[in-house]
Design a protein around this motif. Structure first.
Motif, PDB file in Angstrom:
ATOM      1  N   GLU A   3       0.835  -1.199   0.000  1.00 36.18           N
ATOM      2  CA  GLU A   3       0.000   0.000   0.000  1.00 36.18           C
ATOM      3  C   GLU A   3       0.873   1.254   0.000  1.00 36.18           C
ATOM      4  O   GLU A   3       1.983   1.240   0.526  1.00 36.18           O
ATOM      5  CB  GLU A   3      -0.893  -0.002   1.240  1.00 36.18           C
ATOM      6  CG  GLU A   3      -1.857  -1.172   1.299  1.00 36.18           C
ATOM      7  CD  GLU A   3      -2.931  -1.111   0.228  1.00 36.18           C
ATOM      8  OE1 GLU A   3      -3.145  -0.011  -0.342  1.00 36.18           O
ATOM      9  OE2 GLU A   3      -3.538  -2.147  -0.062  1.00 36.18           O
ATOM     10  N   PHE A   5       0.718   3.638   1.841  1.00 40.19           N
ATOM     11  CA  PHE A   5       0.680   4.220   3.192  1.00 40.19           C
ATOM     12  C   PHE A   5       1.410   3.259   4.117  1.00 40.19           C
ATOM     13  O   PHE A   5       1.422   2.050   3.880  1.00 40.19           O
ATOM     14  CB  PHE A   5      -0.763   4.377   3.679  1.00 40.19           C
ATOM     15  CG  PHE A   5      -1.541   5.430   2.933  1.00 40.19           C
ATOM     16  CD1 PHE A   5      -1.529   6.751   3.359  1.00 40.19           C
ATOM     17  CD2 PHE A   5      -2.287   5.097   1.820  1.00 40.19           C
ATOM     18  CE1 PHE A   5      -2.236   7.733   2.678  1.00 40.19           C
ATOM     19  CE2 PHE A   5      -2.999   6.063   1.126  1.00 40.19           C
ATOM     20  CZ  PHE A   5      -2.977   7.388   1.551  1.00 40.19           C
ATOM     21  N   ASP A   6       1.996   3.829   5.183  1.00 40.20           N
ATOM     22  CA  ASP A   6       2.703   2.980   6.146  1.00 40.20           C
ATOM     23  C   ASP A   6       1.956   3.009   7.470  1.00 40.20           C
ATOM     24  O   ASP A   6       1.946   4.029   8.158  1.00 40.20           O
ATOM     25  CB  ASP A   6       4.142   3.484   6.322  1.00 40.20           C
ATOM     26  CG  ASP A   6       4.929   2.602   7.283  1.00 40.20           C
ATOM     27  OD1 ASP A   6       4.393   1.548   7.724  1.00 40.20           O
ATOM     28  OD2 ASP A   6       6.079   2.966   7.599  1.00 40.20           O
ATOM     29  N   TYR A   7       1.322   1.893   7.807  1.00 39.25           N
ATOM     30  CA  TYR A   7       0.612   1.779   9.082  1.00 39.25           C
ATOM     31  C   TYR A   7       1.338   0.827  10.033  1.00 39.25           C
ATOM     32  O   TYR A   7       0.723   0.306  10.961  1.00 39.25           O
ATOM     33  CB  TYR A   7      -0.840   1.331   8.845  1.00 39.25           C
ATOM     34  CG  TYR A   7      -1.747   2.487   8.452  1.00 39.25           C
ATOM     35  CD1 TYR A   7      -2.375   3.265   9.414  1.00 39.25           C
ATOM     36  CD2 TYR A   7      -1.948   2.814   7.121  1.00 39.25           C
ATOM     37  CE1 TYR A   7      -3.191   4.331   9.068  1.00 39.25           C
ATOM     38  CE2 TYR A   7      -2.763   3.882   6.751  1.00 39.25           C
ATOM     39  CZ  TYR A   7      -3.386   4.638   7.739  1.00 39.25           C
ATOM     40  OH  TYR A   7      -4.182   5.695   7.393  1.00 39.25           O
ATOM     41  N   ALA A  32      -0.591  -2.644   4.628  1.00 39.78           N
ATOM     42  CA  ALA A  32       0.175  -1.426   4.928  1.00 39.78           C
ATOM     43  C   ALA A  32       0.916  -1.547   6.263  1.00 39.78           C
ATOM     44  O   ALA A  32       1.508  -0.577   6.736  1.00 39.78           O
ATOM     45  CB  ALA A  32      -0.758  -0.219   4.949  1.00 39.78           C
ATOM     46  N   ASP A 226      -8.842   2.424  -0.351  1.00 34.16           N
ATOM     47  CA  ASP A 226      -7.885   3.519  -0.576  1.00 34.16           C
ATOM     48  C   ASP A 226      -8.336   4.791   0.129  1.00 34.16           C
ATOM     49  O   ASP A 226      -7.518   5.516   0.723  1.00 34.16           O
ATOM     50  CB  ASP A 226      -7.724   3.795  -2.079  1.00 34.16           C
ATOM     51  CG  ASP A 226      -6.962   2.695  -2.800  1.00 34.16           C
ATOM     52  OD1 ASP A 226      -6.276   1.904  -2.133  1.00 34.16           O
ATOM     53  OD2 ASP A 226      -7.064   2.638  -4.047  1.00 34.16           O
ATOM     54  N   LEU A 229      -7.715   4.388   3.849  1.00 36.27           N
ATOM     55  CA  LEU A 229      -6.285   4.538   4.154  1.00 36.27           C
ATOM     56  C   LEU A 229      -5.911   6.019   4.204  1.00 36.27           C
ATOM     57  O   LEU A 229      -5.163   6.467   5.086  1.00 36.27           O
ATOM     58  CB  LEU A 229      -5.428   3.828   3.092  1.00 36.27           C
ATOM     59  CG  LEU A 229      -5.429   2.301   3.103  1.00 36.27           C
ATOM     60  CD1 LEU A 229      -4.839   1.767   1.793  1.00 36.27           C
ATOM     61  CD2 LEU A 229      -4.638   1.756   4.288  1.00 36.27           C
ATOM     62  N   TRP A 230      -6.436   6.784   3.267  1.00 30.92           N
ATOM     63  CA  TRP A 230      -6.139   8.223   3.232  1.00 30.92           C
ATOM     64  C   TRP A 230      -6.784   8.952   4.415  1.00 30.92           C
ATOM     65  O   TRP A 230      -6.121   9.719   5.119  1.00 30.92           O
ATOM     66  CB  TRP A 230      -6.630   8.824   1.905  1.00 30.92           C
ATOM     67  CG  TRP A 230      -6.550  10.322   1.906  1.00 30.92           C
ATOM     68  CD1 TRP A 230      -5.408  11.084   1.858  1.00 30.92           C
ATOM     69  CD2 TRP A 230      -7.641  11.240   2.033  1.00 30.92           C
ATOM     70  NE1 TRP A 230      -5.742  12.434   1.938  1.00 30.92           N
ATOM     71  CE2 TRP A 230      -7.094  12.551   2.031  1.00 30.92           C
ATOM     72  CE3 TRP A 230      -9.025  11.084   2.120  1.00 30.92           C
ATOM     73  CZ2 TRP A 230      -7.889  13.695   2.138  1.00 30.92           C
ATOM     74  CZ3 TRP A 230      -9.817  12.226   2.222  1.00 30.92           C
ATOM     75  CH2 TRP A 230      -9.247  13.510   2.225  1.00 30.92           C
ATOM     76  N   SER A 233      -5.017   8.651   7.637  1.00 32.94           N
ATOM     77  CA  SER A 233      -3.578   8.959   7.607  1.00 32.94           C
ATOM     78  C   SER A 233      -3.310  10.428   7.940  1.00 32.94           C
ATOM     79  O   SER A 233      -4.218  11.265   7.916  1.00 32.94           O
ATOM     80  CB  SER A 233      -3.025   8.664   6.201  1.00 32.94           C
ATOM     81  OG  SER A 233      -3.343   9.736   5.316  1.00 32.94           O
ATOM     82  N   LEU A 235      -2.099  12.519   6.030  1.00 31.97           N
ATOM     83  CA  LEU A 235      -2.439  13.354   4.870  1.00 31.97           C
ATOM     84  C   LEU A 235      -3.832  13.958   4.997  1.00 31.97           C
ATOM     85  O   LEU A 235      -4.167  14.916   4.310  1.00 31.97           O
ATOM     86  CB  LEU A 235      -2.352  12.538   3.568  1.00 31.97           C
ATOM     87  CG  LEU A 235      -0.960  12.133   3.117  1.00 31.97           C
ATOM     88  CD1 LEU A 235      -1.026  11.404   1.777  1.00 31.97           C
ATOM     89  CD2 LEU A 235      -0.056  13.363   2.991  1.00 31.97           C
TER      90      LEU A 235
END
Ligand code: HXC
Ligand code: NAP
Length: 269
Positions: A3, A5-7, A32, A226, A229-230, A233, A235
């Motif tokens: 992904e 993103f880094d989770y 992620a 997606d 995830l955003w 995050s 972001l």
């Protein structure tokens, strides 16, 4: 595919995360790097989801509970926090649906959907709040176009999901000062899901739906993941109280007529 993103080091709890859209969301966070817990009613679905999540490499836990049962939800989230740590991300997506006319469905049928979608969402958020990592946690509720678009055969889901959007906004107001963001994603018609199998069960009805979406196609479960995830995050650090459509433009207009067209196909004019 990994992904964007880094989770890693984060914990994600997904209510209703054992099939369809919500399972795809759970799997996206696991890919992620997150530790992921899922909750639903069916032992078989919980087991299969956890096996699949663990196969992605990270820790995963599963819990059997009905979101209508506050005590059962509270017990499950406490156990998840004990095993995986405080929640960085909470996804609430358990829901039920079937097409039924307002004048025909039983009071119990209406109540079942409101109890799962709306009261269940509240139960999940209420039980989880004390286990969220504050500040910094993010909640994402899974809503539906029914929350803003009146649709025939959907009085239960329209009422319930409108409530989900308002739970989202009110909790955003109340929890913002503690550093907890609360948003919702509104999926459009998503391919290969139980929801669309129930609402558009034939290729003919699928075409009616597709024709009503400005982008001319069903969405994919990953497109909903997606957005989650955003939203969860950094972001989206200044986004809270937002109800975000990921629907190919369906709720701009097409969604308001499509179930009327489908009802005529089901039952005649
Ligand atoms: C009319 C129905 C019905 C139907 C059930 N009922 N199905 N009425 N038409 N097709 C009535 C029953 O007769 C009963 O009323 C009452 O609803 C409760 O039914 P139970 O089976 O006892 O409920 P329960 O076991 O709690 O199951 C809940 C459920 C079920 C919602 C009815 O379908 C379920 O568990 N669904 C989860 C999976 C799901 O629906 N996924 C799709 C989510 S998609 P009486 O009066 O007879 O006792 C989504 C949005 C999609 O949410 C949006 C797309 C754009
Ligand atoms: P789905 O596969 O049926 O997913 C529903 C999930 O919730 C399952 O994991 C189910 O597992 C769980 N669940 C249902 N009732 C529950 C209860 N009472 N307690 C605990 N868990 C329960 O459906 P989907 O189509 O992917 O929909 C997922 C979400 O997206 C829902 O919120 C839906 O409203 C929303 N949505 C879907 C679409 C679409 O196109 N499909 C469009 C807009 C919005 P168990 O059966 O094991 O309980």
């Amino acid at each position: 595919m990994s992904e964007p993103f880094d989770y890693s080091g984060r914990t994600v709890f997904v209510a209703g995360g054992t099939s369809g859209i919500n399972l795809a969301v759970a799997r996206a966070f696991a890919r992620a790097g997150a530790a992921v817990a899922v909750l639903s009613r069916s032992p078989g679905k919980v087991r299969a989801a956890v096996e699949g999540l663990r196969a992605l490499g990270g820790p995963a836990e599963g819990f059997e509970a009905d979101v209508r049962d506050f005590d059962a939800v509270a017990t499950a989230v406490a156990a998840a926090r004990e095993r995986l740590g405080e929640f960085d991300v909470l996804i609430s997506g358990a829901a039920g649906n079937f097409p039924a006319a307002a004048a025909d469905m039983s009071a119990r049928a209406f109540a079942a959907v409101v109890d799962i979608d709306l009261k269940g969402t509240y139960n999940v958020l209420r039980a989880s709040y004390e286990h969220l990592r504050k500040p910094g946690a993010a909640v994402v509720n899974i809503s539906a176009p029914q929350s803003t678009v009146p649709m025939e055969l959907q009085v239960h889901a329209c009422a319930a999901k409108a409530g989900v959007d308002m739970v989202t906004r009110v909790c955003a107001l109340e929890w913002g000062p503690a550093g907890v963001r609360v948003n919702a994603v509104v999926p459009g018609p998503i391919a290969g899901t139980e929801g669309m199998a129930r609402l558009a069960p034939t290729p003919e009805l699928e075409q009616v739906v597709t024709g009503s979406v400005p982008l001319g196609r069903y969405g994919d479960v990953q497109e909903i993941a997606d957005c989650c995830l955003w939203l969860a995050s950094p972001l989206a650090a200044y986004v809270t109280g937002a109800v975000v459509p990921v629907d190919g433009g369906w709720s701009l207009g097409g969604a308001s007529q499509v179930f009327s067209d489908m009802r005529r196909l089901f039952t005649g004019p």
